[in-house]
Write a protein that holds these residues in place. Structure first.
Motif, PDB file in Angstrom:
ATOM      1  N   LEU A 147       0.808  -1.419   0.076  1.00  0.00           N
ATOM      2  CA  LEU A 147      -0.120   0.116   0.038  1.00  0.00           C
ATOM      3  C   LEU A 147       0.727   1.250   0.023  1.00  0.00           C
ATOM      4  CD1 LEU A 147      -2.693  -0.920   2.617  1.00  0.00           C
ATOM      5  CD2 LEU A 147      -2.989  -0.574  -0.062  1.00  0.00           C
ATOM      6  N   ARG A 148       1.994   1.252   0.911  1.00  0.00           N
ATOM      7  CA  ARG A 148       2.867   2.358   0.874  1.00  0.00           C
ATOM      8  C   ARG A 148       3.397   2.748  -0.553  1.00  0.00           C
ATOM      9  NH1 ARG A 148       4.711  -0.277   5.946  1.00  0.00           N
ATOM     10  NH2 ARG A 148       3.693   0.499   7.522  1.00  0.00           N
ATOM     11  N   CYS A 149       3.680   1.700  -1.295  1.00  0.00           N
ATOM     12  CA  CYS A 149       4.255   1.835  -2.561  1.00  0.00           C
ATOM     13  C   CYS A 149       3.165   2.015  -3.690  1.00  0.00           C
ATOM     14  CB  CYS A 149       5.225   0.352  -2.748  1.00  0.00           C
ATOM     15  SG  CYS A 149       6.385  -0.091  -1.962  1.00  0.00           S
ATOM     16  N   ALA A 150       1.854   2.106  -3.389  1.00  0.00           N
ATOM     17  CA  ALA A 150       1.029   2.397  -4.350  1.00  0.00           C
ATOM     18  C   ALA A 150       0.270   3.695  -4.057  1.00  0.00           C
ATOM     19  CB  ALA A 150      -0.031   1.163  -4.425  1.00  0.00           C
ATOM     20  N   HIS A 151       1.141   4.537  -3.384  1.00  0.00           N
ATOM     21  CA  HIS A 151       0.634   6.002  -3.223  1.00  0.00           C
ATOM     22  C   HIS A 151       0.162   6.594  -4.559  1.00  0.00           C
ATOM     23  CE1 HIS A 151       4.279   7.994  -4.194  1.00  0.00           C
ATOM     24  NE2 HIS A 151       5.035   7.028  -3.780  1.00  0.00           N
ATOM     25  N   LYS A 152       0.895   6.414  -5.473  1.00  0.00           N
ATOM     26  CA  LYS A 152       0.504   7.151  -6.870  1.00  0.00           C
ATOM     27  C   LYS A 152      -0.785   6.634  -7.493  1.00  0.00           C
ATOM     28  CE  LYS A 152       5.212   8.062  -8.171  1.00  0.00           C
ATOM     29  NZ  LYS A 152       6.246   7.882  -9.443  1.00  0.00           N
ATOM     30  N   GLN A 153      -1.344   5.514  -7.204  1.00  0.00           N
ATOM     31  CA  GLN A 153      -2.465   4.970  -7.367  1.00  0.00           C
ATOM     32  C   GLN A 153      -3.696   5.253  -6.672  1.00  0.00           C
ATOM     33  OE1 GLN A 153       0.185   2.649  -7.510  1.00  0.00           O
ATOM     34  NE2 GLN A 153       0.444   3.336  -9.454  1.00  0.00           N
ATOM     35  N   GLY A 154      -3.225   6.271  -5.566  1.00  0.00           N
ATOM     36  CA  GLY A 154      -4.247   6.697  -4.489  1.00  0.00           C
ATOM     37  C   GLY A 154      -4.550   5.751  -3.443  1.00  0.00           C
ATOM     38  N   ARG A 155      -3.585   4.930  -3.181  1.00  0.00           N
ATOM     39  CA  ARG A 155      -3.596   3.879  -1.978  1.00  0.00           C
ATOM     40  C   ARG A 155      -2.954   4.594  -0.768  1.00  0.00           C
ATOM     41  NH1 ARG A 155      -6.739  -0.772  -3.186  1.00  0.00           N
ATOM     42  NH2 ARG A 155      -6.351  -1.455  -5.185  1.00  0.00           N
ATOM     43  N   ARG A 156      -3.468   4.100   0.469  1.00  0.00           N
ATOM     44  CA  ARG A 156      -2.833   4.675   1.471  1.00  0.00           C
ATOM     45  C   ARG A 156      -2.989   3.800   2.700  1.00  0.00           C
ATOM     46  NH1 ARG A 156      -6.336   8.484   2.532  1.00  0.00           N
ATOM     47  NH2 ARG A 156      -7.286   7.491   4.642  1.00  0.00           N
ATOM     48  N   ALA A 157      -1.755   3.378   3.147  1.00  0.00           N
ATOM     49  CA  ALA A 157      -1.561   2.222   4.203  1.00  0.00           C
ATOM     50  C   ALA A 157      -2.023   2.972   5.434  1.00  0.00           C
ATOM     51  CB  ALA A 157      -0.238   1.929   4.531  1.00  0.00           C
ATOM     52  N   PRO A 158      -2.485   2.443   6.815  1.00  0.00           N
ATOM     53  CA  PRO A 158      -2.537   3.075   7.751  1.00  0.00           C
ATOM     54  C   PRO A 158      -1.306   3.499   8.446  1.00  0.00           C
ATOM     55  CG  PRO A 158      -3.703   0.989   7.636  1.00  0.00           C
ATOM     56  CD  PRO A 158      -2.877   0.751   6.369  1.00  0.00           C
ATOM     57  N   SER A 159      -1.624   4.669   9.134  1.00  0.00           N
ATOM     58  CA  SER A 159      -0.362   5.459   9.707  1.00  0.00           C
ATOM     59  C   SER A 159      -0.089   4.853  11.022  1.00  0.00           C
ATOM     60  CB  SER A 159      -0.661   6.902   9.487  1.00  0.00           C
ATOM     61  OG  SER A 159      -1.667   7.243  10.421  1.00  0.00           O
ATOM     62  N   CYS A 160      -1.076   4.317  11.662  1.00  0.00           N
ATOM     63  CA  CYS A 160      -0.818   3.631  13.176  1.00  0.00           C
ATOM     64  C   CYS A 160      -1.208   2.285  13.302  1.00  0.00           C
ATOM     65  CB  CYS A 160      -1.708   4.630  13.951  1.00  0.00           C
ATOM     66  SG  CYS A 160      -1.462   4.468  15.682  1.00  0.00           S
ATOM     67  N   ILE A 161      -0.285   1.393  13.874  1.00  0.00           N
ATOM     68  CA  ILE A 161      -0.598  -0.033  14.174  1.00  0.00           C
ATOM     69  C   ILE A 161      -0.597  -0.051  15.485  1.00  0.00           C
ATOM     70  CG2 ILE A 161       0.247  -2.219  14.146  1.00  0.00           C
ATOM     71  CD1 ILE A 161       1.818  -1.419  11.644  1.00  0.00           C
ATOM     72  N   ILE A 162      -1.747  -0.600  16.004  1.00  0.00           N
ATOM     73  CA  ILE A 162      -2.340  -0.571  17.566  1.00  0.00           C
ATOM     74  C   ILE A 162      -2.263  -2.074  18.042  1.00  0.00           C
ATOM     75  CG2 ILE A 162      -3.770   0.032  19.393  1.00  0.00           C
ATOM     76  CD1 ILE A 162      -4.655   2.586  17.443  1.00  0.00           C
ATOM     77  N   ASP A 163      -1.937  -2.458  19.063  1.00  0.00           N
ATOM     78  CA  ASP A 163      -2.051  -3.895  19.455  1.00  0.00           C
ATOM     79  C   ASP A 163      -3.759  -3.889  20.037  1.00  0.00           C
ATOM     80  OD1 ASP A 163      -1.898  -6.311  20.598  1.00  0.00           O
ATOM     81  OD2 ASP A 163      -0.270  -5.907  21.894  1.00  0.00           O
TER      82      ASP A 163
END
Length: 438
Positions: A147-163
């Protein structure tokens, strides 16, 4: 437990998560026993708590994204496969699983990678138990990187990982009415098993004979498996806290300590009783046993809302220490012995643990550095003991005596309910049931 109970648990998790969050919870997988055989399947406790789905190799995905008014629940599971089901048993398959377990969507497991990529996309927070399931870690981090590598396609990875365990452990600590009913039934079955062991015991039999009687009683009431490795320790073996060899002959004049509980619908009972192989306590056994029983009964007086387990444990230490001083096993004054922790040679473990889907159930015992206050709906054990090793430097008459008494308590609005009180534990009760068999 019915589907509504699991739906309620999922809704509780969705509401506790931050807005625009997604959660991923994996099921357990089969574990190899030897070569091409497996241990009996046991579902992951977190997955069980949220779904009740009984099959391996599945994933639950939950989202509270704003586009889902009531949240979204998605299951990935093994697809129907007539040939595999002939060999290994029936499967629900996605279509039946979605309907039976009241989920919003369900897909075959082989579609997980592609669909999970789309499901995670554009969520701000990701909840999962990192380190709990290595294959899930690998899958999740691979998708996040994609997802991080697909930002040009409008993808977005979560910015926060929570247990996710931070939420689920707190939820599981307070049992629902449905959970309490199952634990109460498991406790009742375990009580019957302990009574059966008492009435079966006699010198010349083996520890594993008592273990077999206990497991038979479990299974006859629908609890096919013990909740943990059953402990049947006679004589000096009772001084080994987690003794599970269970292969020594029972000897006249010895005590036998049995720590055994069944698992019913995933929920555990955990009872310990100590009784004389011959049916009658000796003078020394009686003296030590009465100290342990008094310590437990004193602890019970402090088991109520707003008190802490540590308060009860502190009282137990005093009762046991004073009892050992009175018998001459410890020397000196009570305060001095408490300060120097001399009791730890004979009482070396904690008083209690939470009980639920795991025998040592989830939930921190401290909150912000302070002992956690008890609340209605919690289920815990109370299990004081005295263990005088066969080589302890004490008068020989005390050597090799191990005693533990453990009950399962439900915290109520005004105190507690002892779920395991049906298992005899006073000396009079034990001697009577062993003499009369009822």
């Amino acid at each position: 437990m019915n589907t509504a109970d699991f739906s309620q648990a999922r809704q509780g998790l969705l509401q506790a998560m931050l807005p625009n969050s997604i959660a991923i919870v994996p099921a357990a997988s089969l574990v190899t026993r030897s070569r091409d055989t497996h241990f009996p399947f046991r579902q992951d406790s977190y997955f069980q708590y949220l779904t009740g789905f009984p099959e391996p190799d599945a994933y639950l995905v939950l989202s509270n994204h704003t586009e889902y008014a009531n949240g979204l629940s998605v299951l990935f599971c093994l697809d129907k496969d007539p040939e595999q089901e002939i060999w290994h048993g029936r499967r629900y398959g996605p279509k039946q699983a979605k309907k039976h377990f009241k989920l919003d969507m369900a897909f075959p497991l082989e579609e997980l990678d592609g669909l999970l990529f789309d499901l995670i996309d554009c969520h701000q927070h990701l909840y999962f138990a990192q380190g709990h399931n290595p294959s899930t870690d690998e899958l999740v981090f691979e998708i996040l990187e994609g997802l991080r590598c697909a930002h040009k396609q409008g993808r977005r990875a979560p910015s926060c990982i929570i247990d996710i365990r931070v939420i689920l452990d707190e939820m599981r600590l307070i049992k629902s009415d449905a959970e309490i009913q199952i634990i109460r039934k498991a406790a009742d079955i375990a009580c019957k098993a302990h009574i059966r062991a008492m009435t079966f015991s006699q010198a010349g039999k083996n520890e594993y004979h008592l273990e077999a009687e206990i497991h038979h009683e479990f299974a006859m009431h629908g609890a096919k498996h013990p909740a943990y490795g059953t402990i049947v320790g006679s004589g000096g073996n009772a001084c080994i806290l987690h003794y599970t060899e269970n292969n020594q002959a029972l000897r006249q004049g010895d005590l036998v300590l049995i720590d055994a509980g069944c698992e019913l619908q995933g929920y555990a009972a955990d009872i310990t009783r100590t009784f004389p192989v011959s049916g009658t306590f000796s003078k020394e056994q009686r003296q030590l046993y009465e100290i342990v029983l008094e310590a437990q009964l004193q602890a019970f007086t402090l088991i109520k809302p707003n008190n802490t387990i540590q308060q009860a444990n502190d009282l137990v230490k005093e009762v046991i220490t004073q009892g050992l001083i009175d018998l001459g096993i410890l020397k000196g004054e009570l305060a001095e012995n408490i300060e120097q922790q001399t009791y730890r040679e004979y009482y070396m473990h904690g008083l209690s643990h939470w009980l639920g889907l795991d025998v040592h159930d989830v939930g921190h015992h401290k909150v912000d550095g302070q002992d956690r206050a008890l609340k209605p709906g919690m289920v815990l054990t109370v299990e004081p003991g005295i263990y005088i090793a066969p080589d302890a430097k004490v008068d020989r008459k005390w050597q090799g005596i191990g005693i533990r008494i453990e009950d399962n308590l439900l915290i109520t609005e005004n105190g507690y309910e002892n779920l395991t009180q049906a298992a005899p534990k006073t000396i009079a009760e034990i001697e009577d049931i062993m003499a009369n068999g009822k």
